[in-house]
Write a protein that holds these residues in place. Structure first.
Motif, PDB file in Angstrom:
ATOM      1  N   ASP B   5       0.742  -1.156  -0.120  1.00  0.00           N
ATOM      2  CA  ASP B   5      -0.164  -0.048  -0.002  1.00  0.00           C
ATOM      3  C   ASP B   5       0.882   1.104  -0.170  1.00  0.00           C
ATOM      4  OD1 ASP B   5      -1.549   2.226   0.809  1.00  0.00           O
ATOM      5  OD2 ASP B   5      -2.355   1.268   2.667  1.00  0.00           O
ATOM      6  N   LEU B   6       0.735   1.964  -1.079  1.00  0.00           N
ATOM      7  CA  LEU B   6       1.777   3.057  -1.299  1.00  0.00           C
ATOM      8  C   LEU B   6       1.550   4.329  -0.116  1.00  0.00           C
ATOM      9  CD1 LEU B   6       2.043   3.266  -5.115  1.00  0.00           C
ATOM     10  CD2 LEU B   6       3.840   2.586  -3.442  1.00  0.00           C
ATOM     11  N   THR B   7       0.608   4.341   0.451  1.00  0.00           N
ATOM     12  CA  THR B   7       0.536   5.176   1.796  1.00  0.00           C
ATOM     13  C   THR B   7       1.730   4.886   2.874  1.00  0.00           C
ATOM     14  OG1 THR B   7      -1.107   3.899   2.972  1.00  0.00           O
ATOM     15  CG2 THR B   7      -1.956   5.513   1.697  1.00  0.00           C
ATOM     16  N   VAL B  19       0.143  -2.736 -10.880  1.00  0.00           N
ATOM     17  CA  VAL B  19      -0.208  -1.407  -9.970  1.00  0.00           C
ATOM     18  C   VAL B  19      -1.819  -1.118  -9.849  1.00  0.00           C
ATOM     19  CG1 VAL B  19       1.829  -0.193 -10.684  1.00  0.00           C
ATOM     20  CG2 VAL B  19       0.235  -0.274 -12.558  1.00  0.00           C
ATOM     21  N   GLY B  20      -2.096  -0.757  -8.835  1.00  0.00           N
ATOM     22  CA  GLY B  20      -3.765  -0.629  -8.670  1.00  0.00           C
ATOM     23  C   GLY B  20      -3.961   0.772  -8.384  1.00  0.00           C
ATOM     24  N   GLN B  21      -5.279   0.909  -8.349  1.00  0.00           N
ATOM     25  CA  GLN B  21      -6.156   2.336  -8.145  1.00  0.00           C
ATOM     26  C   GLN B  21      -7.168   1.992  -7.001  1.00  0.00           C
ATOM     27  OE1 GLN B  21      -7.395   4.451 -11.385  1.00  0.00           O
ATOM     28  NE2 GLN B  21      -6.867   6.560 -10.696  1.00  0.00           N
ATOM     29  N   ARG B  22      -7.224   2.885  -6.057  1.00  0.00           N
ATOM     30  CA  ARG B  22      -8.187   2.623  -5.256  1.00  0.00           C
ATOM     31  C   ARG B  22      -9.579   3.712  -5.205  1.00  0.00           C
ATOM     32  NH1 ARG B  22      -4.873   2.702   0.220  1.00  0.00           N
ATOM     33  NH2 ARG B  22      -4.453   0.425   0.523  1.00  0.00           N
ATOM     34  N   MET B  45       2.350   7.328  -3.644  1.00  0.00           N
ATOM     35  CA  MET B  45       1.051   7.442  -3.643  1.00  0.00           C
ATOM     36  C   MET B  45       0.609   8.520  -4.703  1.00  0.00           C
ATOM     37  SD  MET B  45      -1.403   6.095  -2.092  1.00  0.00           S
ATOM     38  CE  MET B  45      -3.281   6.205  -1.868  1.00  0.00           C
ATOM     39  N   ASP B  46      -0.400   8.141  -5.464  1.00  0.00           N
ATOM     40  CA  ASP B  46      -1.004   9.151  -6.278  1.00  0.00           C
ATOM     41  C   ASP B  46      -0.044   9.352  -7.608  1.00  0.00           C
ATOM     42  OD1 ASP B  46      -3.751   9.690  -5.547  1.00  0.00           O
ATOM     43  OD2 ASP B  46      -3.269  11.168  -4.448  1.00  0.00           O
ATOM     44  N   ASP B  47       1.124   9.013  -7.785  1.00  0.00           N
ATOM     45  CA  ASP B  47       1.717   9.203  -8.904  1.00  0.00           C
ATOM     46  C   ASP B  47       0.966   8.418 -10.145  1.00  0.00           C
ATOM     47  OD1 ASP B  47       3.963  10.276  -7.735  1.00  0.00           O
ATOM     48  OD2 ASP B  47       5.290   8.737  -7.993  1.00  0.00           O
ATOM     49  N   GLU B  48       1.162   9.266 -11.304  1.00  0.00           N
ATOM     50  CA  GLU B  48       0.567   8.742 -12.515  1.00  0.00           C
ATOM     51  C   GLU B  48       1.607   7.629 -13.231  1.00  0.00           C
ATOM     52  OE1 GLU B  48      -1.006  11.199 -15.412  1.00  0.00           O
ATOM     53  OE2 GLU B  48      -2.986  11.595 -14.456  1.00  0.00           O
ATOM     54  N   VAL B  49       1.234   6.650 -13.634  1.00  0.00           N
ATOM     55  CA  VAL B  49       2.121   5.647 -14.274  1.00  0.00           C
ATOM     56  C   VAL B  49       1.361   5.166 -15.424  1.00  0.00           C
ATOM     57  CG1 VAL B  49       3.195   4.906 -12.136  1.00  0.00           C
ATOM     58  CG2 VAL B  49       1.163   3.620 -12.803  1.00  0.00           C
ATOM     59  N   SER B  50       2.191   4.846 -16.329  1.00  0.00           N
ATOM     60  CA  SER B  50       1.990   4.184 -17.839  1.00  0.00           C
ATOM     61  C   SER B  50       1.602   2.704 -17.568  1.00  0.00           C
ATOM     62  CB  SER B  50       3.132   4.457 -18.862  1.00  0.00           C
ATOM     63  OG  SER B  50       2.542   3.799 -19.881  1.00  0.00           O
ATOM     64  N   VAL B  51       0.403   2.378 -18.161  1.00  0.00           N
ATOM     65  CA  VAL B  51       0.206   0.708 -18.012  1.00  0.00           C
ATOM     66  C   VAL B  51      -0.218   0.178 -19.216  1.00  0.00           C
ATOM     67  CG1 VAL B  51      -0.724   0.877 -15.440  1.00  0.00           C
ATOM     68  CG2 VAL B  51      -2.248   1.780 -17.516  1.00  0.00           C
ATOM     69  N   LEU B  52      -0.217  -1.102 -19.257  1.00  0.00           N
ATOM     70  CA  LEU B  52      -1.172  -1.856 -20.141  1.00  0.00           C
ATOM     71  C   LEU B  52      -2.267  -2.348 -19.214  1.00  0.00           C
ATOM     72  CD1 LEU B  52       1.782  -4.429 -21.052  1.00  0.00           C
ATOM     73  CD2 LEU B  52       0.430  -3.497 -22.786  1.00  0.00           C
ATOM     74  N   HIS B  53      -3.416  -2.209 -19.701  1.00  0.00           N
ATOM     75  CA  HIS B  53      -4.496  -2.412 -18.935  1.00  0.00           C
ATOM     76  C   HIS B  53      -5.952  -2.539 -19.728  1.00  0.00           C
ATOM     77  CE1 HIS B  53      -6.113   1.750 -18.101  1.00  0.00           C
ATOM     78  NE2 HIS B  53      -5.685   1.705 -19.174  1.00  0.00           N
ATOM     79  N   MET B  54      -6.846  -3.078 -19.324  1.00  0.00           N
ATOM     80  CA  MET B  54      -8.178  -3.024 -19.731  1.00  0.00           C
ATOM     81  C   MET B  54      -8.917  -1.977 -19.003  1.00  0.00           C
ATOM     82  SD  MET B  54     -10.750  -3.800 -21.481  1.00  0.00           S
ATOM     83  CE  MET B  54     -10.348  -5.171 -22.327  1.00  0.00           C
ATOM     84  N   GLY B  55      -9.046  -0.878 -19.717  1.00  0.00           N
ATOM     85  CA  GLY B  55      -9.650   0.189 -19.199  1.00  0.00           C
ATOM     86  C   GLY B  55     -11.172   0.272 -18.896  1.00  0.00           C
ATOM     87  N   PRO B  56     -12.061  -0.131 -19.785  1.00  0.00           N
ATOM     88  CA  PRO B  56     -11.908  -0.390 -21.169  1.00  0.00           C
ATOM     89  C   PRO B  56     -11.589   0.953 -22.081  1.00  0.00           C
ATOM     90  CG  PRO B  56     -14.002  -0.350 -20.642  1.00  0.00           C
ATOM     91  CD  PRO B  56     -13.527  -0.399 -19.286  1.00  0.00           C
TER      92      PRO B  56
END
Lengths: 348, 217
Positions: B5-7, B19-22, B45-56
């Motif tokens: 947990d990045l906190t 990487v996950g978002q709450r 915490m809260d950094d923006e990162v580039s992802v490969l993901h199903m947004g969709p």
């Protein structure tokens, strides 16, 4: 900023109904899915959302690169809600995208202005909502001679076709058209065509029987601005995985082309590039699925390369093909099955 | 432990780490997961990162704000396999503006779509968690037990929390695999973090069995 926009919009009085704000259909040069937008001047964006049949003009201080704008996720509202609320929501979405650096210049939206105010009553949407069309309507619209005069609409239809079940006769007509579309547009410089071309290949190829596959050879050609060979090789594998041949070497010319791709990529230098490795593995899968006797010599080359991870992954793929074939209600013919088993054995 | 947990502080993450978002306003509910699409970097915490993901849609190079992260340390060979798989599905990535919801599914976590006449596969639909799980399956790592019998029930209220758009598209839930009023055996994003929050040898040896409450991390 969204609050300010909402406040500004709320001051506008709805007056009359309109559909495209005087902009010709052909001028909706950008957009996908439920929305279109265009930039009549450097400080304006006009957005049109199919679900609502309404449009508005958004003015901002700096130049907006239309390619960077994403309003596809603009909150949709229910039909009874007010147009001005919709505009506010849409402007908020644009603002969010500014925050996410999706709009190149982070200059804030100065104002949201309804170019020509509209009545809050929504216009009937049934005819324009492609996702609600029957397969017959969709197939007819795609192959219509004038379909390409509205490319955003056509791209949307092609994507929806990928999720639509068609009859055999519709599929015969559509498959030919979709693959021809891919061939005609693979040199397009419009980045939005790429998704449509790839989708057209997946859908068109998935409708084919093995007997029709020789016509796919042009889409294996490299060197076009939209790269079609990877998706084409992938789909060849899938066509034959679902409809295995009754005999080996039934498609020698096609297999020759696919084998050439594999041979060119099967070296230690090429496969360090993941795209080349992917292409090589998809080619091997296609050769095995179409029961080409060339599959054996190719997997021997893989074995001789001695690149463990690549061998393992190729083996995994071919084992997956064997599982698919073994789960078929009708067993695969003896010789294609033995050819696949032998290829797997070489890699084990 | 491999998930964090990045906190609790910054963490160095690597390509294909999870990487996950709450969810906003729900302190520990994980609403989204994806695969990091960047090389080693220290994230807070809260950094923006580039992802490969199903947004969709299925997206390569989209961004999310990261709140939680987890990883299985991958070997060089596994990274090459992962990268090859990522390229094999390159034709299925969309840009965000395409917004193709049909590419998305909630239950099951992934599902192949076929031509109805020929039976030829067209593409694979994913949930965000499904995409992450399928990526790891390509390197023979089964992160999570996904058989229906092994998954907790998920009720409609939780679905609405997990998928904010679900309220707007409530009538369309069957399109995403959710028939009836539930509960359903949905793989929630938080389960992936719990699956990764184990010793590496255990992650590799045995898929995690999700428990009630694991939607939070």
């Amino acid at each position: 900023m969204a609050d300010k926009a909402e406040e500004q919009v709320s001051q506008l009085q709805p007056t009359q109904q309109r559909k495209h704000s005087g902009i010709n259909k052909a001028e909706w040069i950008d957009g996908y899915g439920p929305y279109r937008y265009c930039k009549p001047t450097s400080d304006q964006i006009i957005a049109y959302i199919a679900d609502m049949k309404i449009s508005g003009t958004f003015k901002k201080s700096g130049d907006i690169q239309s390619d960077d704008i994403d309003i596809s996720k603009a909150p949709l509202i229910y039909e009874e809600e007010r147009w001005r609320k919709y505009v506010a929501l849409l402007s908020k979405s644009i603002e969010e995208n500014i925050n996410r650096n999706r709009i190149r210049y982070e200059e804030t939206l100065l104002s949201v202005e309804v170019e020509e105010q509209v009545d809050a009553r929504p216009i009937e949407t049934t005819d324009d909502d492609v996702s609600q069309w029957t397969s017959d309507q969709l197939a007819s619209a795609i192959v219509h001679p004038e379909a390409e005069s509205d490319m955003p609409r056509l791209r949307e239809m092609i994507l929806i076709a990928e999720d639509t079940g068609f009859t055999v006769s519709q599929s015969e007509q559509l498959a030919r058209w979709l693959l021809s579309f891919a061939e005609r547009h693979r040199d397009s410089s419009d980045p939005q065509d790429e998704v449509a071309v790839w989708s057209a290949i997946r859908t068109g190829a998935s409708m084919l029987t093995p007997d029709d596959t020789d016509g796919l050879r042009p889409l294996l050609e490299p060197g076009h601005s939209i790269e079609t060979s990877l998706v084409m090789v992938k789909m060849l594998g899938r066509i034959f995985e679902a409809q295995p041949p009754a005999e080996v070497d039934e498609h020698q010319e096609l297999a020759g082309e696919v084998c050439q791709i594999a041979e060119n990529l099967l070296n230690r230098y090429a496969i360090t590039i993941s795209k080349s490795a992917a292409m090589a593995q998809l080619s091997i899968y296609a050769l095995a699925a179409m029961a080409s006797s060339k599959a054996q010599q190719i997997v021997e080359t893989v074995q001789q390369l001695g690149v463990t991870w690549f061998t393992q992954q190729t083996l995994r793929e071919l084992s997956g093909l064997r599982s698919i074939w073994s789960s078929r209600p009708v067993p695969v013919a003896d010789r294609p099955q033995k050819l696949l088993d032998r290829a797997i054995q070489i890699l084990e | 432990m491999p998930a964090i947990d990045l906190t609790q502080g910054p963490k160095t993450v690597s390509c294909y780490d999870v990487v996950g978002q709450r969810a906003e306003g729900q302190t520990r509910f994980v609403k989204h997961v994806g695969l990091l699409n960047e090389d080693n970097r220290l994230v807070e915490m809260d950094d923006e990162v580039s992802v490969l993901h199903m947004g969709p849609p299925l997206e390569r190079g989209g961004t999310i704000k990261v709140h939680v992260a987890g990883r299985v340390p991958l070997t060089n060979d596994e990274i090459k396999k992962f990268s090859t798989w990522v390229e094999k599905i390159a034709d299925e990535y969309k840009e965000l503006r395409v917004g193709k919801r049909a590419q998305y599914i909630i239950y099951p976590p992934w599902k192949d779509e076929y031509d109805s006449n020929t039976g030829v596969r067209r593409y694979r639909r994913y949930s965000c968690a499904g995409f992450v799980l399928d990526g790891h399956r390509q390197v023979d790592i089964e992160l999570l037990e996904i058989d229906a019998d092994a998954l907790p029930d998920v009720d409609k209220q939780t679905i609405m929390s997990a998928y904010p758009d679900a309220r707007r598209y409530a009538s369309q839930l069957p399109k995403y695999g959710l028939e009836g009023n539930g509960p359903w055996k949905v793989v929630l994003a938080g389960y992936v973090l719990h699956a990764l929050n184990r010793p590496t040898d255990q992650i590799r040896r045995k898929p995690y069995q999700a428990k009630y409450g694991n939607e939070q991390f």
